[in-house]
Design a protein around this motif. Structure first.
Motif, mmCIF file in Angstrom:
data_model
loop_
_atom_site.group_PDB
_atom_site.id
_atom_site.type_symbol
_atom_site.label_atom_id
_atom_site.label_comp_id
_atom_site.label_asym_id
_atom_site.label_seq_id
_atom_site.Cartn_x
_atom_site.Cartn_y
_atom_site.Cartn_z
ATOM 1 N N TRP A 21 -3.522 3.958 9.161
ATOM 2 C CA TRP A 21 -3.882 2.941 8.175
ATOM 3 C C TRP A 21 -4.331 3.585 6.865
ATOM 4 O O TRP A 21 -3.936 3.143 5.775
ATOM 5 N N PHE A 22 -5.161 4.638 6.959
ATOM 6 C CA PHE A 22 -5.630 5.312 5.751
ATOM 7 C C PHE A 22 -4.482 5.981 5.003
ATOM 8 O O PHE A 22 -4.415 5.918 3.773
ATOM 9 N N LYS A 24 -1.390 5.069 5.015
ATOM 10 C CA LYS A 24 -0.613 3.993 4.388
ATOM 11 C C LYS A 24 -1.281 3.519 3.095
ATOM 12 O O LYS A 24 -0.614 3.292 2.090
ATOM 13 N N LYS A 25 -2.607 3.374 3.118
ATOM 14 C CA LYS A 25 -3.325 2.941 1.914
ATOM 15 C C LYS A 25 -3.220 3.980 0.792
ATOM 16 O O LYS A 25 -3.071 3.626 -0.379
ATOM 17 N N ASP A 28 0.359 3.768 -0.505
ATOM 18 C CA ASP A 28 0.544 2.569 -1.329
ATOM 19 C C ASP A 28 -0.066 2.744 -2.715
ATOM 20 O O ASP A 28 0.515 2.331 -3.721
ATOM 21 N N ARG A 29 -1.240 3.344 -2.757
ATOM 22 C CA ARG A 29 -1.913 3.548 -4.051
ATOM 23 C C ARG A 29 -1.123 4.524 -4.923
ATOM 24 O O ARG A 29 -0.988 4.316 -6.134
ATOM 25 N N GLU A 32 1.955 2.718 -6.201
ATOM 26 C CA GLU A 32 1.613 1.681 -7.170
ATOM 27 C C GLU A 32 1.182 2.250 -8.519
ATOM 28 O O GLU A 32 1.645 1.801 -9.572
ATOM 29 N N GLU A 68 -10.176 4.748 -7.104
ATOM 30 C CA GLU A 68 -9.819 4.105 -5.837
ATOM 31 C C GLU A 68 -9.077 5.078 -4.915
ATOM 32 O O GLU A 68 -9.336 5.122 -3.715
ATOM 33 N N ARG A 72 -10.316 6.473 -1.218
ATOM 34 C CA ARG A 72 -9.481 6.407 -0.015
ATOM 35 C C ARG A 72 -9.293 7.774 0.622
ATOM 36 O O ARG A 72 -9.336 7.911 1.843
#
Length: 100
Positions: A21-22, A24-25, A28-29, A32, A68, A72
């Motif tokens: 999960w981490f 993936k975050k 994604d960041r 983005e 951010e 993370r």
């Protein structure tokens, strides 16, 4: 077998699942907000998450000045430390638990 032996293993297992999960975050960041950086680090790796792992192990993420993303990555590193200590605790309980 005493039940307390399984508690550190359960913590380790949860940490392993949360790592996906981490990552993936973090991915994604990067996609983005920093797509050029993401493409540059992905080109260096053979396996999909190998590049992200190396990116988070070093200090390259700090040069992006993204609070951010920094948060993370720091949380991901903390989770990794918890997983290592949980695995060590599991090993200690395996070898020191009385066999009955």
């Amino acid at each position: 077998m005493p039940g307390y032996i399984l508690m550190p293993f359960a913590v380790f297992l949860v940490c392993c699942v949360l790592q996906f999960w981490f990552v993936k975050k973090i991915r994604d960041r990067l996609i983005e907000k920093h797509p050029d950086t993401f493409l540059a680090i992905e080109k260096k790796a053979i396996f999909p998450h190998q590049a992200l792992w190396k990116f988070t192990r070093g200090h390259d993420y700090k040069s992006l000045n993204d609070e951010e993303l920094n948060l993370r990555v720091r949380n991901f590193k903390r989770l990794y430390v918890v997983a290592i200590f949980a695995w060590i605790a599991y090993a200690v309980t395996i070898f020191t638990a009385p066999i009955s």
